[in-house]
Design a protein around this motif. Sequence first.
Motif, short mmCIF file in Angstrom:
data_model
loop_
_atom_site.label_atom_id
_atom_site.label_comp_id
_atom_site.label_asym_id
_atom_site.label_seq_id
_atom_site.Cartn_x
_atom_site.Cartn_y
_atom_site.Cartn_z
N CYS A 13 0.83 -1.20 0.00
CA CYS A 13 0.00 0.00 0.00
C CYS A 13 0.87 1.26 0.00
N VAL A 14 1.94 1.26 0.78
CA VAL A 14 2.83 2.42 0.81
C VAL A 14 3.44 2.67 -0.57
N VAL A 15 3.82 1.61 -1.26
CA VAL A 15 4.35 1.76 -2.61
C VAL A 15 3.28 2.39 -3.52
N GLU A 16 2.04 1.92 -3.39
CA GLU A 16 0.96 2.49 -4.21
C GLU A 16 0.71 3.95 -3.86
N LEU A 17 0.78 4.29 -2.58
CA LEU A 17 0.63 5.68 -2.16
C LEU A 17 1.70 6.55 -2.83
N CYS A 18 2.92 6.06 -2.83
CA CYS A 18 4.01 6.81 -3.45
C CYS A 18 3.77 6.97 -4.96
N GLU A 19 3.28 5.91 -5.57
CA GLU A 19 2.98 5.98 -7.01
C GLU A 19 1.90 7.03 -7.27
N GLY A 20 0.86 7.06 -6.44
CA GLY A 20 -0.18 8.05 -6.61
C GLY A 20 0.32 9.46 -6.41
N GLN A 21 1.18 9.65 -5.42
CA GLN A 21 1.74 10.98 -5.18
C GLN A 21 2.62 11.41 -6.35
N LEU A 65 -9.77 12.83 -17.07
CA LEU A 65 -10.52 12.44 -15.87
C LEU A 65 -10.14 11.05 -15.40
N ASP A 66 -10.00 10.12 -16.33
CA ASP A 66 -9.71 8.74 -15.94
C ASP A 66 -8.39 8.64 -15.18
N GLU A 67 -7.34 9.32 -15.66
CA GLU A 67 -6.06 9.22 -14.97
C GLU A 67 -6.09 9.98 -13.65
N THR A 68 -6.91 11.02 -13.56
CA THR A 68 -7.02 11.74 -12.29
C THR A 68 -7.75 10.88 -11.26
N LEU A 69 -8.78 10.16 -11.69
CA LEU A 69 -9.46 9.24 -10.78
C LEU A 69 -8.53 8.12 -10.34
N ALA A 70 -7.72 7.59 -11.24
CA ALA A 70 -6.76 6.54 -10.89
C ALA A 70 -5.74 7.05 -9.88
N MET A 71 -5.28 8.28 -10.09
CA MET A 71 -4.34 8.89 -9.15
C MET A 71 -4.97 9.04 -7.78
N ALA A 72 -6.22 9.49 -7.74
CA ALA A 72 -6.90 9.68 -6.45
C ALA A 72 -7.12 8.36 -5.74
N GLU A 73 -7.41 7.31 -6.48
CA GLU A 73 -7.58 6.00 -5.84
C GLU A 73 -6.27 5.55 -5.20
N ALA A 74 -5.16 5.78 -5.89
CA ALA A 74 -3.87 5.37 -5.35
C ALA A 74 -3.50 6.21 -4.13
N LYS A 75 -3.77 7.51 -4.17
CA LYS A 75 -3.36 8.39 -3.08
C LYS A 75 -4.23 8.24 -1.84
N THR A 76 -5.52 8.03 -2.05
CA THR A 76 -6.45 8.04 -0.91
C THR A 76 -7.16 6.71 -0.75
N GLY A 77 -7.70 6.16 -1.83
CA GLY A 77 -8.47 4.92 -1.73
C GLY A 77 -7.63 3.75 -1.28
N ALA A 78 -6.36 3.72 -1.66
CA ALA A 78 -5.51 2.56 -1.34
C ALA A 78 -5.39 2.35 0.16
N LEU A 79 -5.18 3.42 0.93
CA LEU A 79 -4.98 3.24 2.36
C LEU A 79 -6.29 2.91 3.07
N LEU A 80 -7.41 3.48 2.63
CA LEU A 80 -8.69 3.10 3.23
C LEU A 80 -9.01 1.65 2.91
N GLY A 81 -8.70 1.22 1.67
CA GLY A 81 -8.89 -0.18 1.32
C GLY A 81 -8.00 -1.09 2.13
N CYS A 82 -6.75 -0.69 2.30
CA CYS A 82 -5.82 -1.48 3.10
C CYS A 82 -6.30 -1.59 4.54
N ALA A 83 -6.81 -0.49 5.10
CA ALA A 83 -7.31 -0.51 6.47
C ALA A 83 -8.41 -1.56 6.64
N CYS A 84 -9.35 -1.57 5.70
CA CYS A 84 -10.45 -2.53 5.78
C CYS A 84 -9.95 -3.96 5.58
#
Length: 391
Positions: free
Chosen positions: A202-210, A226-245
Amino acid sequence: MTETRHGAVGTGDPAGTLDTPPLIGAQRDTEPGTPPGAALPAVPEPGAAEGQEAQALLRRSRESVDPELRSALGSLPPAMRRVALYHFGWRHADGTPAAGNAGKAIRPALVLASAAALGGPEARAAAVRAAAAVELVHNFTLLHDDVMDRDTTRRHRPTAWTVFGDADAILAGDALQALALRLIAADPHPASAAAAVRLADCVVELCEGQHADTAMELRAPHEVTLDETLAMAEAKTGALLGCACALGALYAGAPDEDVEALDAFGRQAGLAFQLIDDVIGIWGDPGHTGKPAGADLAARKKSLPVVAALASGTPEGAALAALYAVPYEEDREDLESTALAVERAGGRDWAQAQAADRMARAVQELARAVPAPEAAGGLLALAEFVTRRST
């Protein structure tokens, strides 16, 4: 590496207090990359009970996780410990005790609620270290984000880098990430090894999103989709919430398919969170957010509402592109006109509608792993809380 800076739809008040509509169960007919234009779906107001349940879960999470966090921070060398304790709001810059704001503890609450949903109270109790680890990773990203974005305020106080300097803030963030992985690696729970791997990934994905986010800032407005911006947002924010769950599911001993469903739930809820956060970043009240109004617009950031407006094919979108082509020069009228252009081009409505769509997807994913409404109630309450907020 986490959410960008922070409405009822259509108020037209760039400095107004945000009050986003509830998103649980809302549905949307458009595809993820569809430019704005359709109206926001009507969603009924929730009862007060949902908000109270979420607040109670967050309080319980903070009570469970804070001792682990304080113990972990106490193990740091003095210089980094001082920065970290300041960042968490537990110390002033001079090292004296403070009763500050350490954040809402949304991510650790998701870990604990997921464990409870799939494994009951015993699983929740067993997942406290994992919840603390997720919160440490989240704060590592905040320390680094503030340096990279040059944000000067967080949680109603100066950011760590403005107090201690860039180097100390970055090193404290690095130390928090190491503490997170150590917490899980030292946990005797049988799920700890799998959890450590998932958190590291997840940390690697966060770095990729950033990285994607910062790279987008160097490109012309019309070059960002829009598609690449949504993908970036998923990596920056969605990845850690997904990892938490997912970590909560692992500590409950859930099968792989349920772990993946919980990860998908968190990712979709996280993307809804980011969409709302981007709306707050333009139209939120600094008195509630603790951050300057319009900071994203001043930095000419390509947040989701902005990219949606730029992709709208409207005269207002073209006007916004012209505004974004010129650097911001400390002009309040510039911020107001830019925010108005985003709204008139449909960026605000689109972001709200997309958030509703993502929450509908999140609910579907959650139902795969936790079909019983009574068991899923805590996770649903938390998801609605993070997508209906004014701070």
